[in-house]
Design a protein around this motif. Structure first.
Motif, PDB file in Angstrom:
ATOM      1  N   SER A 101       0.833  -1.202   0.000  1.00 14.25           N
ATOM      2  CA  SER A 101       0.000   0.000   0.000  1.00 14.25           C
ATOM      3  C   SER A 101       0.872   1.258   0.000  1.00 14.25           C
ATOM      4  O   SER A 101       0.603   2.219  -0.731  1.00 14.25           O
ATOM      5  N   TYR A 102       1.946   1.247   0.798  1.00 14.28           N
ATOM      6  CA  TYR A 102       2.848   2.397   0.833  1.00 14.28           C
ATOM      7  C   TYR A 102       3.525   2.599  -0.523  1.00 14.28           C
ATOM      8  O   TYR A 102       3.694   3.732  -0.982  1.00 14.28           O
ATOM      9  N   LEU A 103       3.887   1.520  -1.176  1.00 20.64           N
ATOM     10  CA  LEU A 103       4.559   1.631  -2.466  1.00 20.64           C
ATOM     11  C   LEU A 103       3.684   2.320  -3.514  1.00 20.64           C
ATOM     12  O   LEU A 103       4.190   2.929  -4.460  1.00 20.64           O
ATOM     13  N   GLU A 104       2.368   2.264  -3.309  1.00 17.39           N
ATOM     14  CA  GLU A 104       1.441   2.951  -4.225  1.00 17.39           C
ATOM     15  C   GLU A 104       1.665   4.461  -4.229  1.00 17.39           C
ATOM     16  O   GLU A 104       1.347   5.141  -5.205  1.00 17.39           O
ATOM     17  N   THR A 105       2.202   5.009  -3.132  1.00 20.95           N
ATOM     18  CA  THR A 105       2.449   6.455  -3.065  1.00 20.95           C
ATOM     19  C   THR A 105       3.586   6.873  -4.003  1.00 20.95           C
ATOM     20  O   THR A 105       3.726   8.047  -4.321  1.00 20.95           O
ATOM     21  N   GLU A 106       4.411   5.895  -4.404  1.00 20.53           N
ATOM     22  CA  GLU A 106       5.582   6.122  -5.249  1.00 20.53           C
ATOM     23  C   GLU A 106       6.653   6.983  -4.586  1.00 20.53           C
ATOM     24  O   GLU A 106       7.572   7.468  -5.245  1.00 20.53           O
ATOM     25  N   GLU A 107       6.547   7.166  -3.272  1.00 17.40           N
ATOM     26  CA  GLU A 107       7.593   7.897  -2.543  1.00 17.40           C
ATOM     27  C   GLU A 107       8.922   7.159  -2.576  1.00 17.40           C
ATOM     28  O   GLU A 107       9.971   7.758  -2.371  1.00 17.40           O
ATOM     29  N   TRP A 108       8.877   5.867  -2.817  1.00 16.25           N
ATOM     30  CA  TRP A 108      10.096   5.049  -2.832  1.00 16.25           C
ATOM     31  C   TRP A 108      11.053   5.427  -3.944  1.00 16.25           C
ATOM     32  O   TRP A 108      12.256   5.201  -3.856  1.00 16.25           O
ATOM     33  N   LYS A 109      10.535   6.025  -5.007  1.00 19.42           N
ATOM     34  CA  LYS A 109      11.376   6.344  -6.165  1.00 19.42           C
ATOM     35  C   LYS A 109      12.448   7.368  -5.791  1.00 19.42           C
ATOM     36  O   LYS A 109      12.144   8.458  -5.316  1.00 19.42           O
ATOM     37  N   GLY A 110      13.704   6.983  -5.999  1.00 15.18           N
ATOM     38  CA  GLY A 110      14.820   7.885  -5.734  1.00 15.18           C
ATOM     39  C   GLY A 110      15.146   8.086  -4.264  1.00 15.18           C
ATOM     40  O   GLY A 110      15.920   8.971  -3.923  1.00 15.18           O
ATOM     41  N   ALA A 111      14.558   7.266  -3.388  1.00 10.00           N
ATOM     42  CA  ALA A 111      14.780   7.421  -1.947  1.00 10.00           C
ATOM     43  C   ALA A 111      15.642   6.284  -1.419  1.00 10.00           C
ATOM     44  O   ALA A 111      15.324   5.110  -1.622  1.00 10.00           O
ATOM     45  N   ALA A 112      16.725   6.621  -0.728  1.00  9.31           N
ATOM     46  CA  ALA A 112      17.550   5.597  -0.093  1.00  9.31           C
ATOM     47  C   ALA A 112      16.683   4.820   0.890  1.00  9.31           C
ATOM     48  O   ALA A 112      15.987   5.405   1.710  1.00  9.31           O
ATOM     49  N   GLY A 113      16.692   3.499   0.764  1.00  7.29           N
ATOM     50  CA  GLY A 113      15.879   2.669   1.659  1.00  7.29           C
ATOM     51  C   GLY A 113      14.409   2.601   1.282  1.00  7.29           C
ATOM     52  O   GLY A 113      13.614   1.995   1.992  1.00  7.29           O
ATOM     53  N   SER A 114      14.033   3.260   0.193  1.00  3.05           N
ATOM     54  CA  SER A 114      12.668   3.152  -0.373  1.00  3.05           C
ATOM     55  C   SER A 114      11.568   3.856   0.411  1.00  3.05           C
ATOM     56  O   SER A 114      10.405   3.523   0.269  1.00  3.05           O
ATOM     57  N   TYR A 115      11.933   4.844   1.254  1.00  3.01           N
ATOM     58  CA  TYR A 115      10.865   5.609   1.926  1.00  3.01           C
ATOM     59  C   TYR A 115      11.326   7.044   2.159  1.00  3.01           C
ATOM     60  O   TYR A 115      12.511   7.334   2.160  1.00  3.01           O
ATOM     61  N   ARG A 116      10.350   7.910   2.321  1.00  2.00           N
ATOM     62  CA  ARG A 116      10.628   9.314   2.620  1.00  2.00           C
ATOM     63  C   ARG A 116       9.936   9.668   3.927  1.00  2.00           C
ATOM     64  O   ARG A 116       8.719   9.559   4.046  1.00  2.00           O
ATOM     65  N   LEU A 117      10.725  10.130   4.862  1.00  2.00           N
ATOM     66  CA  LEU A 117      10.209  10.449   6.193  1.00  2.00           C
ATOM     67  C   LEU A 117       9.218  11.606   6.160  1.00  2.00           C
ATOM     68  O   LEU A 117       8.266  11.642   6.938  1.00  2.00           O
ATOM     69  N   GLN A 118       9.430  12.545   5.250  1.00  2.00           N
ATOM     70  CA  GLN A 118       8.603  13.749   5.237  1.00  2.00           C
ATOM     71  C   GLN A 118       7.267  13.539   4.516  1.00  2.00           C
ATOM     72  O   GLN A 118       6.495  14.461   4.383  1.00  2.00           O
ATOM     73  N   GLY A 119       6.996  12.322   4.081  1.00  2.00           N
ATOM     74  CA  GLY A 119       5.716  12.033   3.436  1.00  2.00           C
ATOM     75  C   GLY A 119       4.970  10.971   4.209  1.00  2.00           C
ATOM     76  O   GLY A 119       5.028  10.898   5.444  1.00  2.00           O
ATOM     77  N   ALA A 120       4.291  10.104   3.472  1.00  3.53           N
ATOM     78  CA  ALA A 120       3.539   9.012   4.091  1.00  3.53           C
ATOM     79  C   ALA A 120       4.471   8.022   4.785  1.00  3.53           C
ATOM     80  O   ALA A 120       4.043   7.255   5.648  1.00  3.53           O
ATOM     81  N   GLY A 121       5.753   8.067   4.440  1.00  2.00           N
ATOM     82  CA  GLY A 121       6.739   7.198   5.073  1.00  2.00           C
ATOM     83  C   GLY A 121       6.836   7.396   6.571  1.00  2.00           C
ATOM     84  O   GLY A 121       7.251   6.502   7.306  1.00  2.00           O
ATOM     85  N   ARG A 122       6.430   8.556   7.048  1.00  3.33           N
ATOM     86  CA  ARG A 122       6.421   8.838   8.483  1.00  3.33           C
ATOM     87  C   ARG A 122       5.597   7.790   9.233  1.00  3.33           C
ATOM     88  O   ARG A 122       5.913   7.412  10.357  1.00  3.33           O
ATOM     89  N   ASN A 123       4.521   7.295   8.594  1.00  9.89           N
ATOM     90  CA  ASN A 123       3.629   6.322   9.240  1.00  9.89           C
ATOM     91  C   ASN A 123       4.244   4.928   9.362  1.00  9.89           C
ATOM     92  O   ASN A 123       3.689   4.069  10.044  1.00  9.89           O
TER      93      ASN A 123
END
Length: 195
Positions: free
Chosen positions: A143-165
C-alpha cells in the motif's frame, strides 16, 4: 540549533533532492538548486566514510563544472546500513518492496554525509540516526509503495511524506534521516571559523 538562515541566508544546493530543498527553505534559506552528476562508485564498506566521501566528491564535481560562484555550496549523500549491508536507492518497485520488508519491525541506521563550501573553506562531516520501523506486513508495504515515494529514496521511503507512518521511533537528528544533518552543520558553522 544555530539560526540557519542567519548563518546561511542563501546557498546553492548541488542536489536534486526536493526534501533537502524544502527543509532548508522551511528554515528561511534562499535555495538555488544546481544538480551535479558524479561517479558514485566506491569500494568502501563503512557507511559514514562512504557518505562523506561521496558528498565531497559531489562538491568537487560541482566546483569543476561551475568555476564561478560566490554563495555557499552544499552537497549531501545519504545511505542506509542494515545488519552490515549498505542499502541505497531501489532500482524498481520489487527492490523497494524487498528493502522495506527488511526494515519491517526492525531498526536500521541512516547515514548522511555532507560537504559545504563556505567562506572560502570546505567543511564536511557525517551523521547517524537510528530508525525503528513498526510491524508492517506485506499488505501495508504494498500500500505504501502505491504512493511512489520510494522512487529515488535511499531505503525506499521518505520520512517527510507518508513514510512517516512506517516509523516507530527515531534516535538522533530527524533531519539526518531526510538527508541533511542540520544539527551537526549548525554546530560546526556556529563555532568560530578561524583556524
Amino acid at each position: 540549533m544555530a539560526d540557519f538562515a542567519t548563518l546561511l541566508p542563501s546557498l546553492i544546493l548541488a542536489s536534486g533532492s526536493v526534501a533537502r530543498k524544502a527543509l532548508l527553505e522551511s528554515l528561511g534559506v534562499a535555495v538555488k538548486v544546481c544538480k551535479t552528476g558524479c561517479d558514485e562508485t566506491h569500494d568502501e564498506t563503512d557507511p559514514a566514510r562512504v557518505t562523506e566521501m561521496l558528498a565531497k566528491r559531489k562538491l568537487a564535481s560541482f566546483q569543476d563544472t561551475h568555476p564561478l560562484y560566490e554563495i555557499p555550496v552544499l552537497c549531501c549523500d545519504t545511505m542506509i546500513s542494515f545488519q552490515g549491508s549498505l542499502i541505497g536507492k531501489p532500482k524498481n518497485r520489487q527492490e523497494a518492496f524487498s528493502q522495506l520488508s527488511l526494515f519491517d519491525g526492525n531498526m536500521h541506521e541512516v547515514h548522511s554525509g555532507w560537504a559545504l563550501w563556505y567562506q572560502e573553506k570546505v567543511f564536511s562531516g557525517t551523521d547517524l540516526a537510528e530508525v525503528s520501523f513498526k510491524n508492517l506486513g506485506p499488505d501495508r508495504i504494498a500500500s505504501y509503495l502505491e504512493t511512489e515515494e520510494w522512487k529515488g529514496a535511499a531505503g525506499s521511503y521518505r520520512l517527510q511524506g507518508a513514510g512517516r507512518n512506517l516509523v516507530e521511533k527515531i534516535v538522533g537528528d530527524e533531519a539526518t534521516v531526510i538527508g541533511l544533518p542540520l544539527l551537526q552543520i549548525s554546530e560546526i558553522l556556529g563555532a568560530p571559523l578561524s583556524v
